[in-house]
Design an enzyme around this catalytic site. Structure first.
Site, PDB file in Angstrom:
ATOM      1  N   LYS A  57       0.841  -1.205   0.000  1.00  0.00           N
ATOM      2  CA  LYS A  57       0.000   0.000   0.000  1.00  0.00           C
ATOM      3  C   LYS A  57       0.877   1.255   0.000  1.00  0.00           C
ATOM      4  CE  LYS A  57      -1.715   1.722   3.995  1.00  0.00           C
ATOM      5  NZ  LYS A  57      -1.521   3.167   4.257  1.00  0.00           N
ATOM      6  N   ASN A  58       1.866   1.292   0.882  1.00  0.00           N
ATOM      7  CA  ASN A  58       2.643   2.522   1.028  1.00  0.00           C
ATOM      8  C   ASN A  58       3.606   2.772  -0.136  1.00  0.00           C
ATOM      9  OD1 ASN A  58       1.309   3.100   3.345  1.00  0.00           O
ATOM     10  ND2 ASN A  58       3.031   2.731   4.736  1.00  0.00           N
ATOM     11  N   CYS A 104      -5.091   8.722   9.661  1.00  0.00           N
ATOM     12  CA  CYS A 104      -4.977   8.092  10.975  1.00  0.00           C
ATOM     13  C   CYS A 104      -4.826   9.147  12.069  1.00  0.00           C
ATOM     14  CB  CYS A 104      -3.744   7.196  11.017  1.00  0.00           C
ATOM     15  SG  CYS A 104      -4.029   5.546  10.392  1.00  0.00           S
ATOM     16  N   ARG A 146       1.315  15.032  13.020  1.00  0.00           N
ATOM     17  CA  ARG A 146       1.726  14.730  11.636  1.00  0.00           C
ATOM     18  C   ARG A 146       1.667  15.934  10.702  1.00  0.00           C
ATOM     19  NH1 ARG A 146      -0.349   8.710  10.120  1.00  0.00           N
ATOM     20  NH2 ARG A 146       1.478   8.741   8.804  1.00  0.00           N
ATOM     21  N   ASP A 159       5.281   1.091  11.955  1.00  0.00           N
ATOM     22  CA  ASP A 159       4.069   0.410  11.483  1.00  0.00           C
ATOM     23  C   ASP A 159       3.979  -1.043  11.948  1.00  0.00           C
ATOM     24  OD1 ASP A 159       3.216   2.694  10.266  1.00  0.00           O
ATOM     25  OD2 ASP A 159       3.662   2.064   8.217  1.00  0.00           O
ATOM     26  N   ARG A 204      -8.162  -0.204   5.465  1.00  0.00           N
ATOM     27  CA  ARG A 204      -7.308   0.731   4.734  1.00  0.00           C
ATOM     28  C   ARG A 204      -5.970   0.088   4.384  1.00  0.00           C
ATOM     29  NH1 ARG A 204      -5.998   5.515   7.919  1.00  0.00           N
ATOM     30  NH2 ARG A 204      -4.809   5.908   6.043  1.00  0.00           N
TER      31      ARG A 204
END
Ligand code: UD1
Length: 418
Positions: A22-23, A115, A120, A303, A395
């Protein structure tokens, strides 16, 4: 809304194929704004954030097709606005800033949500783009950026930010002259983005180190590209083998990119090794506690912090977890405590004392990786665990209940009010 119901206590056994990352896919999708030809991607995971990004790309003027882990993006006339409706659900939307400024010299992007893990900010993205000649103002919740053609610059990040590095890399490939990016993120997903851009004709050197040099070119062409496998999904399944005393074979699993995670899990008593068929994970001993400090790559990834903490809850002895990347990333702790875990938090550090057993309970997912840690705890707990608000989980994990169910887990998805 839906929830997961897990009956714990089953040893997981069998083979799981790891999805595309995903990232890595998200920045590569945004980078598809840059070339003048068609981009065809394979190994793209089928996840909500990917669908959101494709809708965003269509709103920006691209023509997108998506089928069976393949995506095709055809360029169109670009529009500069990424609206709040889409951006609020996905922080990574800010990654369209660099490509839009590079292609059309303007961008109007809602300030991101995503999130709920800490403040952030995106100051490093903006600072870098300003050094390349962009001007920004904030109005009505939007970042409004403008420039003539971006020009090469020397940008030193205050901290190695993954998204900041990706945004600047995408901006620099079409800028006038040479850009030197220092103190950049070294994450494998940044490397994958650089490889994709190079396949489109970009001139980039140094990805994977802390300094990237980019020589701007006047245009990029389309390409076919396979996204790298997801090291965090893979790491979560390794942890699932550990917490259930199981025996899993992961295919399409990135091994080197998971080195810090594998070393830690092995030091806790697991036996994870690369075989010709894939990465095999089982327990060599009963789990014992360890200490973890999250760090930028190649350190232990933030993560995977919540997932390894689930294992620590059932490991012998004490463990310590220091979260050095994000504030507010211990939201799984109070839910794990509801299942019987013994965890104390002090500032950025959590002290975990291993307990003999966890018991199933209704728990609430609060962010993506916290949700994964609750699923892991549920797999090992006695009795029934209900994980609510799994839209966070969706997600980042494609059909996690099918993948875990296929290796023996008793797990199903039901409507939240069932
Ligand atoms: C990416 C990943 C996320 C992962 C994180 C760290 C994606 C889509 N998400 O997020 O899963 O947890 O990397 O590995 O790839 N920071 C600033 N100013 C900035 C940018 C960042 O202060 O302009 C700070 C952040 O608050 C954080 C740290 O830098 O403390 C690292 O954040 P960053 O690497 O940018 O994370 P993301 O790219 O958002």
């Amino acid at each position: 809304m839906e929830k997961l119901i897990i009956e714990g206590g089953v040893r997981l056994q069998g083979t799981i194929s790891v999805n595309g990352s995903k990232n890595a896919a998200l920045p590569i999708l945004f980078a598809a704004i840059l070339p003048e030809g068609t981009v065809r991607l394979s190994n793209v995971p089928d996840l909500r954030d990917i669908h959101t990004t494709l809708r965003l790309l269509e709103m920006l003027g691209c023509d997108c097709g998506h089928e069976d882990h393949r995506v095709e993006i055809r360029p169109g006339t670009l529009h500069p606005e990424a609206s709040y409706d889409l951006v609020k659900t996905m922080r990574a939307s800010v990654l369209c800033l660099g490509p839009l400024l590079a292609r059309i010299g303007q961008a109007r992007v809602a300030l991101p949500g995503g999130c709920a893990i800490g403040a952030r900010p995106v100051d490093q993205h903006l600072k870098g783009l300003e050094l390349m000649g962009a001007h920004f103002e904030l109005a009505e919740g939007y970042i409004i950026g403008q420039c003539r053609r971006l020009r090469g610059a020397h940008v030193t990040f205050d901290m190695p930010t993954v998204g900041g590095t990706e945004n600047l890399l995408m901006a620099a490939v079409l800028a006038d002259g040479e850009t030197l990016l220092e103190n950049v993120a070294r994450e494998p997903e940044v490397v994958d983005l650089a490889r994709f851009l190079r396949a489109c004709g970009a001139q980039i050197e140094g990805e994977g180190s802390s300094c990237i040099r980019v020589r701007g070119v006047s245009s990029l062409h389309g390409t076919d590209y396979a996204v790298m496998p997801d090291r965090i999904e893979a790491g979560t399944f390794l942890a699932a083998a550990g917490i259930t005393d199981g025996d899993l074979l992961l295919t399409n699993c990135p091994y080197e990119e998971l080195e810090a995670v594998i070393l830690k899990l092995n030091s806790m008593g697991m036996d994870i090794r690369q075989t010709p068929e894939g990465v095999r994970a089982r327990c060599a001993h009963a789990l014992r506690g360890t200490d973890v400090r999250t760090q930028p790559y190649p350190g232990f990834p933030t993560d995977m912090q919540a997932q390894i903490m689930a294992l620590m809850c059932l490991a012998e002895g004490a463990s310590m977890v220091e979260e050095s990347i994000f504030e507010n990333r211990f939201m799984h702790v109070q839910e794990l405590a509801r299942m019987g875990a013994d965890i104390r938090i002090s500032g950025h550090t959590a002290m975990v004392r291993g307990v003999d057993r966890l018991t199933g309970a209704p728990v609430m997912a609060s962010d993506l990786r916290a949700s994964a840690s609750l699923v892991l705890a549920g797999l090992a707990a006695q009795g029934t665990t209900q994980v609510q608000r799994i839209y966070h989980l969706d997600r980042g994990y494609e059909r996690i209940e099918d993948k875990l169910g296929a290796v023996g887990a008793r797990i199903r998805r039901v409507p939240e009010n069932a």
